[in-house]
Design a protein around this motif. Structure first.
Motif, PDB file in Angstrom:
ATOM      1  N   GLY A  84      -7.618  -1.340  -3.835  1.00 39.66           N
ATOM      2  CA  GLY A  84      -6.765  -0.745  -2.825  1.00 39.66           C
ATOM      3  C   GLY A  84      -5.921  -1.720  -2.025  1.00 39.66           C
ATOM      4  N   ARG A  85      -6.030  -3.005  -2.328  1.00 46.57           N
ATOM      5  CA  ARG A  85      -5.237  -4.000  -1.597  1.00 46.57           C
ATOM      6  C   ARG A  85      -4.570  -4.940  -2.588  1.00 46.57           C
ATOM      7  NH1 ARG A  85      -8.128  -9.012  -0.199  1.00 46.57           N
ATOM      8  NH2 ARG A  85      -9.899  -9.147  -1.610  1.00 46.57           N
ATOM      9  N   CYS A  86      -3.671  -5.744  -2.112  1.00 46.07           N
ATOM     10  CA  CYS A  86      -2.965  -6.706  -2.962  1.00 46.07           C
ATOM     11  C   CYS A  86      -3.583  -8.088  -2.786  1.00 46.07           C
ATOM     12  CB  CYS A  86      -1.485  -6.752  -2.595  1.00 46.07           C
ATOM     13  SG  CYS A  86      -0.635  -5.177  -2.837  1.00 46.07           S
ATOM     14  N   ALA A  97      -2.340   0.979  -5.362  1.00 46.43           N
ATOM     15  CA  ALA A  97      -2.984   1.589  -6.523  1.00 46.43           C
ATOM     16  C   ALA A  97      -2.643   0.885  -7.831  1.00 46.43           C
ATOM     17  CB  ALA A  97      -2.608   3.065  -6.621  1.00 46.43           C
ATOM     18  N   SER A  98      -1.574   0.085  -7.812  1.00 46.11           N
ATOM     19  CA  SER A  98      -1.157  -0.583  -9.049  1.00 46.11           C
ATOM     20  C   SER A  98      -0.504  -1.916  -8.722  1.00 46.11           C
ATOM     21  CB  SER A  98      -0.163   0.286  -9.816  1.00 46.11           C
ATOM     22  OG  SER A  98       1.070   0.342  -9.122  1.00 46.11           O
ATOM     23  N   LYS A 136       0.866  -1.186   0.000  1.00 47.09           N
ATOM     24  CA  LYS A 136       0.000   0.000   0.000  1.00 47.09           C
ATOM     25  C   LYS A 136       0.901   1.234   0.000  1.00 47.09           C
ATOM     26  CE  LYS A 136      -3.879  -2.279   2.202  1.00 47.09           C
ATOM     27  NZ  LYS A 136      -4.889  -2.217   3.262  1.00 47.09           N
ATOM     28  N   CYS A 137       1.322   1.627  -1.226  1.00 49.62           N
ATOM     29  CA  CYS A 137       2.358   2.648  -1.380  1.00 49.62           C
ATOM     30  C   CYS A 137       1.854   3.971  -1.936  1.00 49.62           C
ATOM     31  CB  CYS A 137       3.456   2.109  -2.306  1.00 49.62           C
ATOM     32  SG  CYS A 137       4.195   0.570  -1.733  1.00 49.62           S
ATOM     33  N   THR A 138       0.586   4.063  -2.258  1.00 51.24           N
ATOM     34  CA  THR A 138       0.036   5.266  -2.878  1.00 51.24           C
ATOM     35  C   THR A 138      -0.939   5.933  -1.912  1.00 51.24           C
ATOM     36  OG1 THR A 138       0.234   4.251  -5.061  1.00 51.24           O
ATOM     37  CG2 THR A 138      -1.256   6.134  -4.871  1.00 51.24           C
ATOM     38  N   ALA A 139      -0.752   7.240  -1.696  1.00 45.39           N
ATOM     39  CA  ALA A 139      -1.660   7.988  -0.832  1.00 45.39           C
ATOM     40  C   ALA A 139      -2.940   8.322  -1.594  1.00 45.39           C
ATOM     41  CB  ALA A 139      -1.001   9.264  -0.348  1.00 45.39           C
ATOM     42  N   LYS A 140      -4.086   8.028  -0.980  1.00 50.15           N
ATOM     43  CA  LYS A 140      -5.378   8.335  -1.589  1.00 50.15           C
ATOM     44  C   LYS A 140      -6.381   8.620  -0.480  1.00 50.15           C
ATOM     45  CE  LYS A 140      -8.757   6.588  -4.872  1.00 50.15           C
ATOM     46  NZ  LYS A 140      -9.152   5.461  -5.736  1.00 50.15           N
TER      47      LYS A 140
END
Length: 75
Positions: free
Chosen positions: A44-46, A22-23, A11-15
């Protein structure tokens, strides 16, 4: 804490004030991808896919080859 969440969970993207995956790239860099096959971003998760589970050493050694609810499990 953000660095830990990124490295461990992908979880590396701030939203909207929180960290999300995010990817697929976010997920692929995480420990969960390497250890548990959770290499694809979804909501939002892997999560894991069948292909990700098949690549895990645990698939060959322990039969952890099936995806249920986005996780590699032994069936």
């Amino acid at each position: 804490q953000a660095e830990f969440v990124c490295k461990t969970l992908g979880k590396c993207t701030a939203k909207n004030g929180e960290c999300v995956a995010a990817s697929d790239v976010d997920c692929q860099r995480s420990e969960r991808c390497a250890r548990f096959g959770r290499c694809v971003a979804d909501a939002g998760r892997c999560i894991a896919t069948s292909a990700d589970c098949a690549r895990l050493g645990m698939c060959a050694t322990d039969g952890v080859c099936t995806v249920i609810n986005g996780e590699c499990v032994k069936k």
